[in-house]
Design an enzyme around this catalytic site. Structure first.
Site, PDB file in Angstrom:
ATOM      1  CE1 TYR A 146       1.549  -8.012   1.507  1.00  0.00           C
ATOM      2  CE2 TYR A 146       1.481  -6.395  -0.586  1.00  0.00           C
ATOM      3  CZ  TYR A 146       1.048  -7.361   0.415  1.00  0.00           C
ATOM      4  OH  TYR A 146      -0.237  -8.032  -0.346  1.00  0.00           O
ATOM      5  CE  LYS A 195      -0.193 -18.965  13.358  1.00  0.00           C
ATOM      6  NZ  LYS A 195      -1.374 -20.099  13.444  1.00  0.00           N
ATOM      7  CG  ASP A 227      -4.861 -19.925  12.704  1.00  0.00           C
ATOM      8  OD1 ASP A 227      -4.832 -18.994  13.569  1.00  0.00           O
ATOM      9  OD2 ASP A 227      -4.381 -20.844  13.309  1.00  0.00           O
ATOM     10  CG  ASP A 251      -3.304  -8.774   0.235  1.00  0.00           C
ATOM     11  OD1 ASP A 251      -4.060  -8.029  -0.527  1.00  0.00           O
ATOM     12  OD2 ASP A 251      -2.610  -9.792  -0.559  1.00  0.00           O
ATOM     13  CG  ASP A 255      -8.672 -10.257  -1.869  1.00  0.00           C
ATOM     14  OD1 ASP A 255      -8.854  -8.939  -1.661  1.00  0.00           O
ATOM     15  OD2 ASP A 255      -8.436 -10.860  -2.780  1.00  0.00           O
TER      16      ASP A 255
HETATM   17  C1  IPM Z   1      -4.242  -4.917  -2.586  1.00  0.00           C
HETATM   18  C2  IPM Z   1      -3.515  -5.392  -3.652  1.00  0.00           C
HETATM   19  C3  IPM Z   1      -2.004  -5.514  -3.653  1.00  0.00           C
HETATM   20  C4  IPM Z   1      -1.505  -5.642  -2.395  1.00  0.00           C
HETATM   21  C5  IPM Z   1      -1.250  -5.948  -4.759  1.00  0.00           C
HETATM   22  C6  IPM Z   1      -1.892  -5.310  -6.301  1.00  0.00           C
HETATM   23  C7  IPM Z   1       0.253  -5.581  -4.635  1.00  0.00           C
HETATM   24  O1  IPM Z   1      -3.850  -7.044  -3.515  1.00  0.00           O
HETATM   25  O2  IPM Z   1      -4.404  -3.619  -2.659  1.00  0.00           O
HETATM   26  O3  IPM Z   1      -4.858  -5.583  -1.710  1.00  0.00           O
HETATM   27  O4  IPM Z   1      -1.311  -6.970  -2.056  1.00  0.00           O
HETATM   28  O5  IPM Z   1      -1.337  -4.940  -1.336  1.00  0.00           O
HETATM   29 MG    MG Z   2      -5.000  -7.814  -2.092  1.00  0.00          MG
END
Ligand code: IPM
Ligand code: MG
Length: 367
Positions: A146, A195, A227, A251, A255
């Protein structure tokens, strides 16, 4: 206690869910006798529309001057919104990354817990839902891909894009210490995800994490390739307690973890530096497709407000009161659309975003 909180409602469903979290926090202050002062600021697409940039220096200073920041969500539809025609440095997400970096918020805590009441919404096998899970993803937030150098240039007649993944030992050490510290207060297990079979940054990650582990003989450490971790999360999420990982892997995995809790609308997060200051936001995005419809699930933001009370203000009883109120509302059968189990609509009460905020606020008690 007097609390100064800067709010970033943001874009999409952000303003709706932050309003509900404020409602619950006001009720907590009333019940427990605290004073809470909110200041709203613009960030993301709404700031681009108002002043041309996603985050101003003034906004950073207003955030810094508060005890904590409570955020909704930022950004829009990346295919259709005009914000995504701008230079990448001027898009909504650039504001969030700049804020994280400016405030040195390197430790991102993302708990993923399957409420027994929501096990029907868990997309995994029934037996997995029955077993339940309760993990905390400790994501490094101010390094890695990032924030490494990036560019796109023409080489030999074609475009070449480069992103760099850089980690310093000190960056790995401080997040590993956070993971081991929090594991001590939980089930004393850290799974560090990397990784290391391919990346140098991961090999360094593993070495430093092992060094830190020496100071925590009571905490069990395992390493897992990313993975494999993605696979294990859907196979048997109950094996995870604290998951320690770098920015990009965190990240993606967070999710995935949120989806198996039944809905991404349930996951809170805290981004901390080495003081008591923190930025608290749901793990989900701005859901522009349902913005303004009063159907968003405000629970992730409300639970983020609970994390704020716990981590920034050390108010454990107050934080518990919010978490218990959320549990109670689910037990009482209230569901926003995202957590309504398909085919069982007659067993539950369909609830709007504002109703969900009211129902949780009503259930805040001092015992
Ligand atoms: C998160 C989001 C952010 C990230 C985006 C909006 C930049 O996906 O907080 O997980 O990738 O960190
Ligand atoms: Mg995210």
């Amino acid at each position: 206690m007097k609390m100064k909180v800067t709010c970033i409602p943001g874009d999409g469903i952000g303003p709706e869910i932050v309003t509900e979290a404020k409602k619950v926090l006001k009720k907590v202050s009333m019940v427990f006798g605290h004073e809470i002062e909110f200041t709203d600021v613009l960030m993301g697409g709404c700031s681009i529309d108002a002043v041309g940039v996603p985050l101003t220096d003034e906004t950073i200073e207003i955030c810094r001057a508060a005890d904590a920041v409570l955020m909704g969500s930022i950004g829009g539809n990346t295919s259709t919104s005009p914000w995504y025609k701008l230079d990448p440095s001027l898009r909504p997400e650039a504001g969030l990354l700049k804020l994280r970096k400016s405030l040195n918020l390197f430790a991102n805590l993302r708990p993923a817990y399957l409420y027994p009441e929501l096990k029907d919404a868990c997309p995994l096998k029934e037996a997995t839902g029955e077993k339940g899970f309760d993990m905390l993803i400790m994501r490094e937030l101010t390094g890695g891909l990032y924030f490494g150098e990036r560019n796109t240039k023409e080489v030999d007649g074609e475009l070449v894009a480069t992103d760099t993944l850089v980690y310093r030992e000190s960056e790995i050490r401080r997040i590993a210490i956070r993971a081991f510290d929090v594991a001590r207060k939980r089930r004393k297990s850290v799974i560090s995800v990397d990784k290391a079979n391919v990346l140098d940054s991961s090999r360094l990650w593993r070495k430093v994490v092992e060094e830190v582990a020496q100071d925590y003989p009571d905490v069990k450490l395992e390493h897992m390739l990313v993975d494999n971790c993605a696979m294990q999360l859907v196979k048997d999420p109950s094996q995870f307690d604290v998951v320690l990982t770098e920015n990009m892997f965190g990240d993606i995995l967070s999710d995935e973890a949120s989806m198996i809790t039944g809905s991404i609308g349930m996951l809170s997060s805290a981004s901390l530096n080495d003081t008591s200051f923190g930025l608290y936001e749901p793990s989900h995005g701005s859901a522009p497709d349902i913005a303004g419809m009063n159907i968003a699930n405000p629970i992730a933001t409300i639970l983020s407000a609970a994390m704020m009370l716990r981590y920034t203000f050390n108010l454990d009883k107050e934080a518990d009161s919010i978490e218990n109120a959320v549990k109670k509302v689910l037990e009482d059968g209230f569901r926003t659309v995202d957590i309504m189990p398909k085919g069982q609509e007659d067993r539950f009460t369909k609830t709007s975003c504002t109703e969900m905020g009211d129902l949780i606020a009503e259930r805040i008690t001092n015992c």
